[in-house]
Write a protein that holds these residues in place. Sequence first.
Motif, short mmCIF file in Angstrom:
data_model
loop_
_atom_site.label_atom_id
_atom_site.label_comp_id
_atom_site.label_asym_id
_atom_site.label_seq_id
_atom_site.Cartn_x
_atom_site.Cartn_y
_atom_site.Cartn_z
N ILE A 1 0.85 -1.20 0.00
CA ILE A 1 0.00 0.00 0.00
C ILE A 1 0.88 1.25 0.00
CG2 ILE A 1 -1.62 1.35 1.38
CD1 ILE A 1 -2.86 -1.30 2.30
N LYS A 2 1.94 1.23 0.81
CA LYS A 2 2.86 2.37 0.88
C LYS A 2 3.56 2.58 -0.45
CE LYS A 2 6.59 4.28 3.72
NZ LYS A 2 7.49 4.05 4.89
N GLU A 3 3.84 1.50 -1.17
CA GLU A 3 4.49 1.60 -2.48
C GLU A 3 3.56 2.20 -3.53
OE1 GLU A 3 5.71 -2.33 -3.44
OE2 GLU A 3 7.43 -2.34 -2.07
N GLY A 4 2.28 2.25 -3.22
CA GLY A 4 1.32 2.79 -4.18
C GLY A 4 0.75 1.76 -5.12
N ARG A 5 0.88 0.49 -4.77
CA ARG A 5 0.33 -0.54 -5.65
C ARG A 5 -1.18 -0.41 -5.73
NH1 ARG A 5 3.46 -6.29 -5.63
NH2 ARG A 5 5.57 -5.57 -5.17
N GLY A 6 -1.69 -0.60 -6.93
CA GLY A 6 -3.13 -0.48 -7.16
C GLY A 6 -3.60 0.93 -7.36
N THR A 7 -2.67 1.87 -7.48
CA THR A 7 -3.03 3.28 -7.68
C THR A 7 -2.43 3.78 -8.99
OG1 THR A 7 -1.09 4.14 -6.49
CG2 THR A 7 -3.08 3.67 -5.19
N GLY A 8 -2.94 4.92 -9.44
CA GLY A 8 -2.45 5.52 -10.67
C GLY A 8 -3.30 5.14 -11.86
N GLN A 9 -3.03 5.78 -12.98
CA GLN A 9 -3.71 5.50 -14.23
C GLN A 9 -2.70 5.54 -15.36
OE1 GLN A 9 -6.87 8.54 -14.14
NE2 GLN A 9 -8.35 6.89 -13.88
N GLY A 10 -3.05 4.90 -16.47
CA GLY A 10 -2.18 4.93 -17.63
C GLY A 10 -0.79 4.43 -17.29
N ALA A 11 0.23 5.21 -17.68
CA ALA A 11 1.61 4.79 -17.47
C ALA A 11 2.01 4.77 -16.01
CB ALA A 11 2.54 5.73 -18.26
N SER A 12 1.27 5.48 -15.14
CA SER A 12 1.65 5.57 -13.73
C SER A 12 1.04 4.47 -12.87
CB SER A 12 1.25 6.94 -13.17
OG SER A 12 -0.16 7.06 -13.12
N TYR A 13 0.16 3.66 -13.43
CA TYR A 13 -0.51 2.64 -12.62
C TYR A 13 0.46 1.55 -12.17
CZ TYR A 13 -3.45 -1.30 -11.33
OH TYR A 13 -4.02 -2.36 -10.65
N LEU A 14 0.32 1.11 -10.92
CA LEU A 14 1.12 0.01 -10.39
C LEU A 14 0.17 -1.14 -10.01
CD1 LEU A 14 3.52 1.93 -7.96
CD2 LEU A 14 4.04 1.08 -10.26
N PRO A 15 0.29 -2.30 -10.66
CA PRO A 15 -0.60 -3.42 -10.32
C PRO A 15 -0.35 -3.91 -8.91
CG PRO A 15 1.15 -4.14 -11.80
CD PRO A 15 1.25 -2.65 -11.73
N TRP A 16 -1.40 -4.43 -8.27
CA TRP A 16 -1.26 -4.95 -6.92
C TRP A 16 -0.33 -6.15 -6.89
CZ3 TRP A 16 -1.87 -3.25 -2.21
CH2 TRP A 16 -1.82 -4.16 -1.15
N LEU A 17 -0.46 -7.03 -7.88
CA LEU A 17 0.41 -8.21 -7.99
C LEU A 17 1.22 -8.13 -9.27
CD1 LEU A 17 -2.08 -11.07 -7.01
CD2 LEU A 17 -0.24 -10.15 -5.58
N THR A 18 2.46 -8.57 -9.21
CA THR A 18 3.29 -8.66 -10.40
C THR A 18 3.66 -10.12 -10.62
OG1 THR A 18 5.47 -8.51 -9.33
CG2 THR A 18 4.29 -6.43 -9.72
N ILE A 19 4.26 -10.41 -11.76
CA ILE A 19 4.64 -11.80 -12.03
C ILE A 19 5.73 -12.26 -11.07
CG2 ILE A 19 3.99 -11.60 -14.46
CD1 ILE A 19 7.00 -11.51 -15.11
N HIS A 20 6.41 -11.32 -10.40
CA HIS A 20 7.44 -11.68 -9.43
C HIS A 20 6.85 -12.09 -8.08
CE1 HIS A 20 10.11 -10.02 -12.40
NE2 HIS A 20 9.57 -8.83 -12.28
N ASP A 21 5.56 -11.79 -7.89
CA ASP A 21 4.92 -12.10 -6.61
C ASP A 21 4.20 -13.44 -6.62
OD1 ASP A 21 5.63 -9.53 -5.66
OD2 ASP A 21 3.88 -8.68 -6.67
N THR A 22 4.04 -14.03 -7.79
CA THR A 22 3.26 -15.26 -7.91
C THR A 22 3.95 -16.27 -8.81
OG1 THR A 22 2.03 -14.45 -9.82
CG2 THR A 22 1.10 -13.96 -7.65
#
Length: 288
Positions: A17-38
Amino acid sequence: MIIKRYQVTEKRIAKWIKEGRGTGQGASYLPWLTIHDTSSIGLSSRPPGVTTGRIHHLLSNNEAAAFYQAEWSPAVVDIREQFPLPRSETRRIASEMGVFHPRDHGVDVVMTTDLLLDVRGHDKWLSFALPSGQERRLLAIACKSDDVFGDARALDKLEIERRYWASRGVMWTLLTASQLCRARMLKLQWLMEWFWLDHMARERVPAFLAGCQTVLAHLPVASTSTAGAFLSGLDGTYGWMPGTALSMVRHLAARKRVIMDTEGPFDAWGPLSQIRLPDAVVAAAKVA
């Protein structure tokens, strides 16, 4: 099926949450999960997004199939994958349903929606979800395997997700593997690989783009019986390496300067009509 690489903890959730995952739009969006997490059972991928201008994290073939179709749609203006749902809301919904909230080693996980699209206008692909003439709105998509209907627990989770989006007036839809044409995904992926020319040496790009113009000039007057004959003829005439003209056509198609059918693989022995100019270009040429 998605398997977490490590145990979910409240500390890790707070960190994301502190990293900003799940926030932003377009190029600035950060997905909650990445392929490195699963660890995905299936193919995970990190395709560059044309619509957003960023790398996307797709955790399954089903997500990839929906993603490439969304990329191709002129009505989709933003794509956010692995979009998180507030736990306060999903906990409330689970309680109302009388089911357990998804947990990992005793910790309530943050539920996610596979794809959240910003849609403006209408497109044939979106006819399964959006009425014609609909203004810009959100569309939430869950991408699952066909056997999801035999998994009661998976259906509970999907119902929590559906109710969450319904409470916000957002259209939600479930797409299964049988609805997500793999042949179309492979064709779109094959084309979109040539949207960017980053994999090409910089000094070769001007000549490649000039060659694309040559292809466009020859296409309206070509008389060959097959697409392969047309492309190999250009390679031979201009001294290009075999396959160069096809790469140029893929780039032009990805940029939608020529039209190629997206329902199946390219057939070199098939008719040249597989590669055609947009109707507007043809009409302008006739007027000229």
